[in-house]
Design a protein around this motif. Structure first.
Motif, PDB file in Angstrom:
ATOM      1  N   GLN A 119       0.832  -1.247   0.139  1.00  0.00           N
ATOM      2  CA  GLN A 119      -0.032   0.069  -0.049  1.00  0.00           C
ATOM      3  C   GLN A 119       0.913   1.181   0.002  1.00  0.00           C
ATOM      4  O   GLN A 119       1.984   1.404   0.734  1.00  0.00           O
ATOM      5  CB  GLN A 119      -0.951   0.001   1.448  1.00  0.00           C
ATOM      6  CG  GLN A 119      -2.090  -1.206   1.281  1.00  0.00           C
ATOM      7  CD  GLN A 119      -2.731  -0.815   2.304  1.00  0.00           C
ATOM      8  OE1 GLN A 119      -2.641  -0.784   3.544  1.00  0.00           O
ATOM      9  NE2 GLN A 119      -4.258  -0.965   1.946  1.00  0.00           N
ATOM     10  N   PHE A 120       0.540   2.199  -0.757  1.00  0.00           N
ATOM     11  CA  PHE A 120       1.080   3.415  -0.954  1.00  0.00           C
ATOM     12  C   PHE A 120       0.278   4.611  -0.531  1.00  0.00           C
ATOM     13  O   PHE A 120      -1.004   4.670  -0.451  1.00  0.00           O
ATOM     14  CB  PHE A 120       1.535   3.802  -2.292  1.00  0.00           C
ATOM     15  CG  PHE A 120       2.954   3.021  -2.737  1.00  0.00           C
ATOM     16  CD1 PHE A 120       4.079   3.515  -2.628  1.00  0.00           C
ATOM     17  CD2 PHE A 120       2.445   1.639  -3.131  1.00  0.00           C
ATOM     18  CE1 PHE A 120       5.206   3.143  -2.768  1.00  0.00           C
ATOM     19  CE2 PHE A 120       3.861   0.887  -3.528  1.00  0.00           C
ATOM     20  CZ  PHE A 120       5.296   1.604  -3.208  1.00  0.00           C
ATOM     21  N   PHE A 121       0.791   5.337   0.486  1.00  0.00           N
ATOM     22  CA  PHE A 121       0.029   6.732   0.941  1.00  0.00           C
ATOM     23  C   PHE A 121       0.817   7.976   0.631  1.00  0.00           C
ATOM     24  O   PHE A 121       2.035   8.108   0.450  1.00  0.00           O
ATOM     25  CB  PHE A 121      -0.127   6.423   2.548  1.00  0.00           C
ATOM     26  CG  PHE A 121      -0.681   5.131   3.041  1.00  0.00           C
ATOM     27  CD1 PHE A 121      -2.110   5.395   2.879  1.00  0.00           C
ATOM     28  CD2 PHE A 121      -0.206   4.256   3.053  1.00  0.00           C
ATOM     29  CE1 PHE A 121      -2.724   4.032   3.567  1.00  0.00           C
ATOM     30  CE2 PHE A 121      -0.846   2.966   3.489  1.00  0.00           C
ATOM     31  CZ  PHE A 121      -2.085   2.976   3.684  1.00  0.00           C
ATOM     32  N   ASP A 122       0.152   9.077   0.210  1.00  0.00           N
ATOM     33  CA  ASP A 122       0.605  10.417   0.014  1.00  0.00           C
ATOM     34  C   ASP A 122       1.189  10.973   1.265  1.00  0.00           C
ATOM     35  O   ASP A 122       0.698  10.424   2.254  1.00  0.00           O
ATOM     36  CB  ASP A 122      -0.225  11.182  -0.895  1.00  0.00           C
ATOM     37  CG  ASP A 122      -1.598  11.449   0.042  1.00  0.00           C
ATOM     38  OD1 ASP A 122      -1.746  11.666   1.141  1.00  0.00           O
ATOM     39  OD2 ASP A 122      -2.623  12.106  -0.657  1.00  0.00           O
ATOM     40  N   ARG A 123       1.755  12.280   1.070  1.00  0.00           N
ATOM     41  CA  ARG A 123       2.188  12.896   2.542  1.00  0.00           C
ATOM     42  C   ARG A 123       1.034  13.369   3.205  1.00  0.00           C
ATOM     43  O   ARG A 123       1.347  13.776   4.491  1.00  0.00           O
ATOM     44  CB  ARG A 123       2.788  14.052   1.856  1.00  0.00           C
ATOM     45  CG  ARG A 123       4.177  13.671   1.076  1.00  0.00           C
ATOM     46  CD  ARG A 123       4.947  14.970   0.778  1.00  0.00           C
ATOM     47  NE  ARG A 123       5.938  14.647  -0.095  1.00  0.00           N
ATOM     48  CZ  ARG A 123       7.519  14.750   0.410  1.00  0.00           C
ATOM     49  NH1 ARG A 123       7.699  15.546   1.415  1.00  0.00           N
ATOM     50  NH2 ARG A 123       8.522  14.445  -0.458  1.00  0.00           N
ATOM     51  N   SER A 130      -3.274   0.115  -3.492  1.00  0.00           N
ATOM     52  CA  SER A 130      -3.341  -1.124  -2.434  1.00  0.00           C
ATOM     53  C   SER A 130      -3.441  -2.071  -3.472  1.00  0.00           C
ATOM     54  O   SER A 130      -4.361  -2.246  -4.174  1.00  0.00           O
ATOM     55  CB  SER A 130      -4.497  -0.883  -1.555  1.00  0.00           C
ATOM     56  OG  SER A 130      -4.506  -2.040  -0.888  1.00  0.00           O
ATOM     57  N   PHE A 131      -2.406  -2.828  -3.605  1.00  0.00           N
ATOM     58  CA  PHE A 131      -2.498  -4.206  -4.433  1.00  0.00           C
ATOM     59  C   PHE A 131      -1.565  -5.321  -3.850  1.00  0.00           C
ATOM     60  O   PHE A 131      -0.864  -5.231  -2.946  1.00  0.00           O
ATOM     61  CB  PHE A 131      -1.898  -3.672  -5.925  1.00  0.00           C
ATOM     62  CG  PHE A 131      -0.581  -3.131  -5.691  1.00  0.00           C
ATOM     63  CD1 PHE A 131       0.605  -3.864  -5.694  1.00  0.00           C
ATOM     64  CD2 PHE A 131      -0.515  -1.572  -5.526  1.00  0.00           C
ATOM     65  CE1 PHE A 131       1.977  -3.192  -5.585  1.00  0.00           C
ATOM     66  CE2 PHE A 131       1.170  -1.126  -5.616  1.00  0.00           C
ATOM     67  CZ  PHE A 131       2.167  -1.893  -5.633  1.00  0.00           C
ATOM     68  N   PHE A 132      -1.606  -6.427  -4.795  1.00  0.00           N
ATOM     69  CA  PHE A 132      -1.020  -7.427  -4.150  1.00  0.00           C
ATOM     70  C   PHE A 132       0.153  -8.094  -5.478  1.00  0.00           C
ATOM     71  O   PHE A 132      -0.281  -7.719  -6.674  1.00  0.00           O
ATOM     72  CB  PHE A 132      -1.896  -8.826  -4.152  1.00  0.00           C
ATOM     73  CG  PHE A 132      -3.047  -8.443  -3.066  1.00  0.00           C
ATOM     74  CD1 PHE A 132      -2.613  -8.924  -1.687  1.00  0.00           C
ATOM     75  CD2 PHE A 132      -4.106  -8.078  -3.207  1.00  0.00           C
ATOM     76  CE1 PHE A 132      -3.673  -8.748  -0.686  1.00  0.00           C
ATOM     77  CE2 PHE A 132      -4.984  -7.707  -2.264  1.00  0.00           C
ATOM     78  CZ  PHE A 132      -4.877  -8.250  -0.830  1.00  0.00           C
ATOM     79  N   ILE A 133       1.309  -8.338  -4.785  1.00  0.00           N
ATOM     80  CA  ILE A 133       2.228  -8.453  -5.994  1.00  0.00           C
ATOM     81  C   ILE A 133       2.431 -10.277  -5.846  1.00  0.00           C
ATOM     82  O   ILE A 133       2.429 -10.949  -4.953  1.00  0.00           O
ATOM     83  CB  ILE A 133       3.455  -8.234  -5.460  1.00  0.00           C
ATOM     84  CG1 ILE A 133       3.813  -6.524  -5.553  1.00  0.00           C
ATOM     85  CG2 ILE A 133       4.732  -8.607  -6.394  1.00  0.00           C
ATOM     86  CD1 ILE A 133       4.662  -5.943  -5.238  1.00  0.00           C
ATOM     87  N   GLY A 134       2.321 -11.022  -7.164  1.00  0.00           N
ATOM     88  CA  GLY A 134       2.565 -12.412  -7.057  1.00  0.00           C
ATOM     89  C   GLY A 134       3.883 -13.079  -7.450  1.00  0.00           C
ATOM     90  O   GLY A 134       4.818 -12.080  -7.401  1.00  0.00           O
ATOM     91  N   THR A 135       4.080 -14.072  -8.234  1.00  0.00           N
ATOM     92  CA  THR A 135       5.279 -14.659  -8.743  1.00  0.00           C
ATOM     93  C   THR A 135       5.644 -14.333  -9.938  1.00  0.00           C
ATOM     94  O   THR A 135       4.682 -13.498 -10.793  1.00  0.00           O
ATOM     95  CB  THR A 135       5.377 -16.142  -8.569  1.00  0.00           C
ATOM     96  OG1 THR A 135       4.092 -16.287  -9.502  1.00  0.00           O
ATOM     97  CG2 THR A 135       4.890 -16.759  -7.033  1.00  0.00           C
ATOM     98  N   GLU A 136       6.845 -14.401 -10.386  1.00  0.00           N
ATOM     99  CA  GLU A 136       7.148 -14.115 -11.672  1.00  0.00           C
ATOM    100  C   GLU A 136       6.496 -14.961 -12.482  1.00  0.00           C
ATOM    101  O   GLU A 136       6.312 -16.421 -12.330  1.00  0.00           O
ATOM    102  CB  GLU A 136       8.684 -14.299 -11.687  1.00  0.00           C
ATOM    103  CG  GLU A 136       9.554 -13.026 -11.038  1.00  0.00           C
ATOM    104  CD  GLU A 136       9.647 -13.287  -9.700  1.00  0.00           C
ATOM    105  OE1 GLU A 136       9.506 -14.193  -9.047  1.00  0.00           O
ATOM    106  OE2 GLU A 136       9.750 -12.109  -9.039  1.00  0.00           O
TER     107      GLU A 136
END
Length: 334
Positions: A119-123, A130-136
């Protein structure tokens, strides 16, 4: 027209019309298409104020931007390059392909087991992504991504990069932490003091005076009679990049090591009045009973456990920190 050519002709016409429409009207959003579930890239990384990484069965890691750098949720400062690697990866994300239905189902099942939630938030602490990272995927050049709340996963890559996107998010808290012991500019240093409790004659205090520098022994007050001032600048330059091999704060033998005889204490005083102090313990003396407490006896392969004034416990090699562990007479004019 022959019937067998009608369908291909219609498909070709549809593609041409779609391309023409896109060219005339612009982006997918302008065409009324909802593509928010594939907008993973962050173009302006300076807007990011915090981000979190959450892996299954691992503690959640949170990076927070502060005026003097990035900090982790354990209170420690992050390595300067750690957030930079991640943010630059986010800036370079590019869509590689959209998996078909069967492939999408496989990806989603895999994400449920081994997905990394990011998740990334601004200042202003507002959620940006908001996301999910899977495999290569496939040959390893693409990585599966799924926006939180979406159904369609995507495979992304970073143009021109040889690294795996997923590995950038796989490190533990310890590996993201800063390992800096001394990162000082030579011109900012006012005084350096090195004390060897079991080799007091080698101890010294290097202090800036109105005209030049002076070296004395901190135990006896003895002044070095003939100082080679040409050696001072390169010596102070050695404090620019003294970085530990490993943050050893979880070492089960920490308290035992701290009860052992000290090899040396290093204090650096800067012109702005700030001071940094560390205490070094020779592992050769502890593990191999070498009983060597002089800077003139220590070899390059020696490693030290260093306790900082922030109560950080670091493992460092002599080949890194040895450049400042000199002796009183090392600065003598010969």
């Amino acid at each position: 027209m022959n019937k067998k050519y009608i369908l291909p002709a219609l498909l070709a016409l549809l593609v041409i019309c779609s391309a023409l429409l896109f060219w005339m009207k612009g982006s997918p959003e302008e065409l009324g298409m909802d593509v928010s579930d594939r907008r993973f890239r962050i173009d302006n990384i300076d807007e990011v104020g915090a981000f979190s990484i959450e892996r299954v069965n691992y503690p959640k890691i949170v990076f927070t931007r502060k005026p003097d750098g990035w900090y982790l949720n354990n209170g420690r400062k992050a390595r300067e390059e750690a957030p930079a690697y991640i943010l630059n990866t986010m800036k370079g994300l590019t869509l590689k392909y959209i998996p078909n239905r069967a492939g999408s189902e496989v990806i989603k099942k895999s994400l449920a087991k081994t997905g990394i939630k990011v998740q990334f938030f601004d200042r202003k602490s507002k959620l940006m992504k908001s996301f999910f990272i899977g495999t290569e995927m496939g040959d390893g050049s693409g990585t599966a991504f799924l926006m939180e709340g979406a159904e369609q996963p995507y495979v992304l890559f970073v143009q021109g990069a040889s690294f795996s996107i997923r590995t950038r998010f796989l490190y533990g808290m310890n590996e993201y932490e800063s390992k800096d012991i001394f990162v000082e500019k030579a011109n900012d240093i006012e005084m350096v003091e090195i004390k060897y409790p079991y080799d007091k004659p080698s101890s010294f205090t290097l202090k800036k005076k109105l005209l030049g520098w002076e070296i004395t022994n901190p135990y006896t007050g003895t002044k070095l009679p003939k100082l080679n001032e040409k050696l001072i600048e390169p010596y102070l330059g050695g404090f620019a990049n003294i970085v530990a091999e490993y943050n050893d704060g979880n070492n089960p033998n920490r308290e035992m090591i701290l009860r052992q005889p000290i090899f040396c204490e290093i204090t650096v005083l800067k012109k702005d009045g700030t001071k940094k102090h560390v205490t070094a313990y020779s592992l050769a003396n502890i593990e191999f009973k070498q009983n060597k407490y002089s800077p003139k006896e220590v070899g390059e392969d020696t490693r030290f456990e260093v306790l900082t004034d922030n109560n950080e416990f670091m493992l460092i090699q002599h080949r890194v920190i040895g450049k400042v562990m000199l002796a009183f007479d090392s600065f003598a004019l010969r």
